[in-house]
Design a protein around this motif. Structure first.
Motif, PDB file in Angstrom:
ATOM      1  N   ARG A   1       0.806  -1.219   0.000  1.00  0.00           N
ATOM      2  CA  ARG A   1       0.000   0.000   0.000  1.00  0.00           C
ATOM      3  C   ARG A   1       0.837   1.266   0.000  1.00  0.00           C
ATOM      4  N   TYR A   2       2.117   1.152   0.318  1.00  0.00           N
ATOM      5  CA  TYR A   2       3.002   2.304   0.324  1.00  0.00           C
ATOM      6  C   TYR A   2       3.844   2.411  -0.950  1.00  0.00           C
ATOM      7  N   VAL A   3       3.480   1.656  -1.962  1.00  0.00           N
ATOM      8  CA  VAL A   3       4.219   1.677  -3.223  1.00  0.00           C
ATOM      9  C   VAL A   3       3.269   2.072  -4.343  1.00  0.00           C
ATOM     10  N   ASN A   4       3.695   3.042  -5.131  1.00  0.00           N
ATOM     11  CA  ASN A   4       2.950   3.434  -6.321  1.00  0.00           C
ATOM     12  C   ASN A   4       3.737   2.987  -7.535  1.00  0.00           C
TER      13      ASN A   4
ATOM     14  N   TYR B   1       3.840   3.315 -11.751  1.00  0.00           N
ATOM     15  CA  TYR B   1       3.363   4.073 -12.906  1.00  0.00           C
ATOM     16  C   TYR B   1       3.809   3.382 -14.181  1.00  0.00           C
TER      17      TYR B   1
ATOM     18  N   LEU C   1       7.503   4.022  -7.193  1.00  0.00           N
ATOM     19  CA  LEU C   1       7.674   5.150  -6.282  1.00  0.00           C
ATOM     20  C   LEU C   1       7.132   4.785  -4.904  1.00  0.00           C
ATOM     21  N   PRO C   2       8.027   4.545  -3.954  1.00  0.00           N
ATOM     22  CA  PRO C   2       7.555   4.317  -2.585  1.00  0.00           C
ATOM     23  C   PRO C   2       6.966   5.620  -2.040  1.00  0.00           C
ATOM     24  N   ALA C   3       5.864   5.503  -1.345  1.00  0.00           N
ATOM     25  CA  ALA C   3       5.247   6.690  -0.731  1.00  0.00           C
ATOM     26  C   ALA C   3       6.146   7.175   0.391  1.00  0.00           C
ATOM     27  N   MET C   4       6.234   8.471   0.503  1.00  0.00           N
ATOM     28  CA  MET C   4       7.030   9.076   1.564  1.00  0.00           C
ATOM     29  C   MET C   4       6.088   9.588   2.643  1.00  0.00           C
ATOM     30  N   ALA C   5       6.471   9.429   3.882  1.00  0.00           N
ATOM     31  CA  ALA C   5       5.667   9.905   4.993  1.00  0.00           C
ATOM     32  C   ALA C   5       6.578  10.599   5.991  1.00  0.00           C
TER      33      ALA C   5
ATOM     34  N   ASP D   1      -0.686   6.105 -13.241  1.00  0.00           N
ATOM     35  CA  ASP D   1      -0.780   5.273 -12.045  1.00  0.00           C
ATOM     36  C   ASP D   1      -1.554   3.999 -12.386  1.00  0.00           C
TER      37      ASP D   1
END
Length: 91
Positions: free
Chosen positions: A54-57, A59, A84-88, A64
């Motif tokens: 869930r933390y990986v996008n 494209y 693209l790993p999501a950044m938090a 997307d």
């Protein structure tokens, strides 16, 4: 073969490469090919349920895949994938 652009956080898992190629006719097949060649990437890309983490996008040609057909999105030989790993974080 599709080209996969590797983000800096995953590069140690693929020998430092910025881009790799992988076979497959769907997003899932390409990503599974990547994880077979570089097993360290599997837990970073896929969740325990086998779906994208869930933390990986991901494209496909700047689109997307979650708004396309997800893991079943068709991939052609000249296509480009970006992980693209999501950044938090932050304050």
């Amino acid at each position: 073969m599709a080209t996969i652009r590797i983000p800096p956080v995953l590069r140690p898992s693929v020998g430092g490469e910025r881009e790799v190629t992988a076979d497959g006719d769907t997003i899932e097949a390409v990503l599974r090919s990547l994880t077979e060649a570089h097993p360290e990437t599997e837990a970073q890309i896929f969740g325990s349920d086998g779906d994208l983490n869930r933390y990986v996008n991901v494209y496909l040609n700047d689109e997307d895949v979650r708004v396309l057909d997800g893991l079943q999105t068709a991939v052609g030989a000249g296509d480009s994938l970006v992980i693209l790993p999501a950044m938090a974080g932050g304050r």
